[in-house]
Design a protein around this motif. Structure first.
Motif, PDB file in Angstrom:
ATOM      1  N   ASN A  77     -15.049  25.825  -5.712  1.00 42.75           N
ATOM      2  CA  ASN A  77     -15.443  25.775  -4.176  1.00 42.75           C
ATOM      3  C   ASN A  77     -14.944  24.934  -3.576  1.00 42.75           C
ATOM      4  OD1 ASN A  77     -18.180  27.355  -4.697  1.00 42.75           O
ATOM      5  ND2 ASN A  77     -18.273  26.067  -6.548  1.00 42.75           N
ATOM      6  N   ALA A  78     -13.620  24.305  -3.696  1.00 45.76           N
ATOM      7  CA  ALA A  78     -12.759  23.541  -2.920  1.00 45.76           C
ATOM      8  C   ALA A  78     -12.597  23.902  -1.474  1.00 45.76           C
ATOM      9  CB  ALA A  78     -11.525  23.079  -3.706  1.00 45.76           C
ATOM     10  N   ALA A  79     -12.236  25.116  -1.054  1.00 47.04           N
ATOM     11  CA  ALA A  79     -11.972  25.492   0.211  1.00 47.04           C
ATOM     12  C   ALA A  79     -13.278  25.255   1.119  1.00 47.04           C
ATOM     13  CB  ALA A  79     -11.599  26.744   0.336  1.00 47.04           C
ATOM     14  N   GLU A  80     -14.287  25.861   0.702  1.00 48.85           N
ATOM     15  CA  GLU A  80     -15.568  25.463   1.414  1.00 48.85           C
ATOM     16  C   GLU A  80     -16.267  23.998   1.607  1.00 48.85           C
ATOM     17  OE1 GLU A  80     -20.314  27.443   1.061  1.00 48.85           O
ATOM     18  OE2 GLU A  80     -18.806  27.686  -0.486  1.00 48.85           O
ATOM     19  N   ILE A  81     -15.802  23.264   0.618  1.00 50.88           N
ATOM     20  CA  ILE A  81     -16.043  21.795   0.608  1.00 50.88           C
ATOM     21  C   ILE A  81     -15.205  21.110   1.493  1.00 50.88           C
ATOM     22  CG2 ILE A  81     -16.119  19.454  -0.738  1.00 50.88           C
ATOM     23  CD1 ILE A  81     -17.112  21.270  -3.054  1.00 50.88           C
ATOM     24  N   LYS A  82     -13.904  21.296   1.445  1.00 51.95           N
ATOM     25  CA  LYS A  82     -13.039  20.450   2.250  1.00 51.95           C
ATOM     26  C   LYS A  82     -12.964  20.772   3.705  1.00 51.95           C
ATOM     27  CE  LYS A  82      -9.249  20.634  -1.067  1.00 51.95           C
ATOM     28  NZ  LYS A  82      -7.898  21.313  -1.492  1.00 51.95           N
ATOM     29  N   LYS A  83     -13.572  22.161   4.185  1.00 52.58           N
ATOM     30  CA  LYS A  83     -14.131  22.457   5.587  1.00 52.58           C
ATOM     31  C   LYS A  83     -15.054  21.438   6.146  1.00 52.58           C
ATOM     32  CE  LYS A  83     -12.927  27.399   5.067  1.00 52.58           C
ATOM     33  NZ  LYS A  83     -13.873  28.737   5.204  1.00 52.58           N
ATOM     34  N   GLN A  84     -15.791  20.742   5.278  1.00 55.76           N
ATOM     35  CA  GLN A  84     -16.859  20.005   5.749  1.00 55.76           C
ATOM     36  C   GLN A  84     -16.535  18.358   5.818  1.00 55.76           C
ATOM     37  OE1 GLN A  84     -20.839  21.276   4.311  1.00 55.76           O
ATOM     38  NE2 GLN A  84     -19.644  22.821   3.288  1.00 55.76           N
ATOM     39  N   ILE A  85     -15.173  18.017   5.554  1.00 51.27           N
ATOM     40  CA  ILE A  85     -14.739  16.818   5.646  1.00 51.27           C
ATOM     41  C   ILE A  85     -14.515  16.493   6.862  1.00 51.27           C
ATOM     42  CG2 ILE A  85     -13.204  15.222   4.902  1.00 51.27           C
ATOM     43  CD1 ILE A  85     -12.860  16.648   2.225  1.00 51.27           C
ATOM     44  N   VAL A  86     -15.581  15.835   7.545  1.00 46.51           N
ATOM     45  CA  VAL A  86     -15.417  15.370   9.006  1.00 46.51           C
ATOM     46  C   VAL A  86     -15.538  13.863   9.289  1.00 46.51           C
ATOM     47  CG1 VAL A  86     -16.319  15.662  11.337  1.00 46.51           C
ATOM     48  CG2 VAL A  86     -16.213  17.646   9.432  1.00 46.51           C
ATOM     49  N   ILE A  87     -14.545  13.230   9.699  1.00 48.32           N
ATOM     50  CA  ILE A  87     -14.514  11.814   9.431  1.00 48.32           C
ATOM     51  C   ILE A  87     -15.282  11.138  10.853  1.00 48.32           C
ATOM     52  CG2 ILE A  87     -13.352   9.579   9.670  1.00 48.32           C
ATOM     53  CD1 ILE A  87     -11.125  11.334   7.768  1.00 48.32           C
ATOM     54  N   GLY A  88     -15.390  11.936  11.905  1.00 47.80           N
ATOM     55  CA  GLY A  88     -16.026  11.337  12.973  1.00 47.80           C
ATOM     56  C   GLY A  88     -17.263  11.836  13.395  1.00 47.80           C
ATOM     57  N   ILE A  89     -18.151  11.773  12.501  1.00 46.79           N
ATOM     58  CA  ILE A  89     -19.659  11.952  12.777  1.00 46.79           C
ATOM     59  C   ILE A  89     -20.423  11.010  13.069  1.00 46.79           C
ATOM     60  CG2 ILE A  89     -19.451  14.140  11.177  1.00 46.79           C
ATOM     61  CD1 ILE A  89     -21.520  12.194   9.468  1.00 46.79           C
ATOM     62  N   ASP A  90     -21.313  11.315  14.080  1.00 49.70           N
ATOM     63  CA  ASP A  90     -22.462  10.227  14.615  1.00 49.70           C
ATOM     64  C   ASP A  90     -23.781  10.774  14.424  1.00 49.70           C
ATOM     65  OD1 ASP A  90     -23.685   8.061  15.718  1.00 49.70           O
ATOM     66  OD2 ASP A  90     -23.006   8.543  17.631  1.00 49.70           O
ATOM     67  N   GLU A  91     -24.230  10.972  13.338  1.00 45.88           N
ATOM     68  CA  GLU A  91     -25.393  11.515  13.087  1.00 45.88           C
ATOM     69  C   GLU A  91     -26.337  10.660  12.257  1.00 45.88           C
ATOM     70  OE1 GLU A  91     -25.170  15.376  10.889  1.00 45.88           O
ATOM     71  OE2 GLU A  91     -23.473  15.849  12.015  1.00 45.88           O
ATOM     72  N   ASP A  92     -27.483  10.698  12.367  1.00 47.57           N
ATOM     73  CA  ASP A  92     -28.503   9.953  11.476  1.00 47.57           C
ATOM     74  C   ASP A  92     -29.538  10.730  10.749  1.00 47.57           C
ATOM     75  OD1 ASP A  92     -30.778  10.631  12.984  1.00 47.57           O
ATOM     76  OD2 ASP A  92     -30.352   9.224  14.668  1.00 47.57           O
ATOM     77  N   TRP A  93     -30.248  10.129  10.101  1.00 48.85           N
ATOM     78  CA  TRP A  93     -31.093  10.797   8.837  1.00 48.85           C
ATOM     79  C   TRP A  93     -32.761  11.049   9.424  1.00 48.85           C
ATOM     80  CZ3 TRP A  93     -29.824  13.134   5.007  1.00 48.85           C
ATOM     81  CH2 TRP A  93     -28.558  12.897   4.281  1.00 48.85           C
TER      82      TRP A  93
END
Length: 188
Positions: A77-93
């Motif tokens: 599932n590497a291709a699908e996972i790699k698409k979601q590597i986003v370093i610049g997020i600013d989200e909270d829980w």
């Protein structure tokens, strides 16, 4: 008129998808909190909270690539996972946290208490001067395999020298999330 109906339908589908994502995030939080707060005491007046929860979602980075390389299941599932590597997020829980503790799971909430920023944790840490307090940092979940799996990094910050963490591979079966495997454990 057709455009208006299309826009309303698209808005409705997007709203349902976002709410579904936050519901999954809340379910993941519950599993992670249950696992790591199991041995923590209920926070009562005057009792020191030893495990605190960091409010922000940590971004996923290149470390995910190392985790993928060590798991045959993740490689598929590497291709699908790699698409979601986003370093610049600013989200909270906050949305997932509120869903999780809105009139439910009150015993667990009494252990978790409130989330803290890094600055608030450092103030509490300095106030007591003991190396027994930890800040749990949870990354933004990476959903894949038709949203039936998730990869989440859970790290514990104590001080410059005493930190640890791992990735949790979670699986959803019959609408219930479970921890399938703990990957890439580390400690300093």
């Amino acid at each position: 008129m057709k455009t208006l109906y299309f826009l309303i339908l698209a808005f409705f589908i997007n709203t349902v998808a976002v709410f579904s994502q936050e519901t999954d995030n809340a379910a993941l939080l519950k599993i992670i909190f249950t696992k790591y707060y199991k041995d923590e005491k209920v926070i009562a007046k005057g009792r020191l909270q030893l495990l605190s929860f960091y409010c922000k979602k940590a971004p996923n980075n290149e470390e995910v690539l190392e985790v993928i390389s060590k798991s045959e299941f993740l490689k598929k599932n590497a291709a699908e996972i790699k698409k979601q590597i986003v370093i610049g997020i600013d989200e909270d829980w906050s949305a997932a946290y509120n869903i999780l503790f809105d009139n439910q799971n009150q015993y667990l909430k009494s252990k978790v208490n409130n989330c803290l920023s890094l600055e608030e944790f450092q103030v509490a840490y300095a106030k007591h001067g003991e190396n027994n307090q930890r800040l749990m940092i949870i990354s933004k979940p990476i959903y894949f395999n038709n949203n039936n799996n998730a990869l989440v990094k859970v790290a514990f910050y104590r001080s410059i020298e005493h930190n640890s963490g791992s990735y949790l591979l979670l699986e959803k079966a019959d609408g219930i999330w479970t921890i399938k495997e703990q990957l890439n454990q580390w400690a300093t």
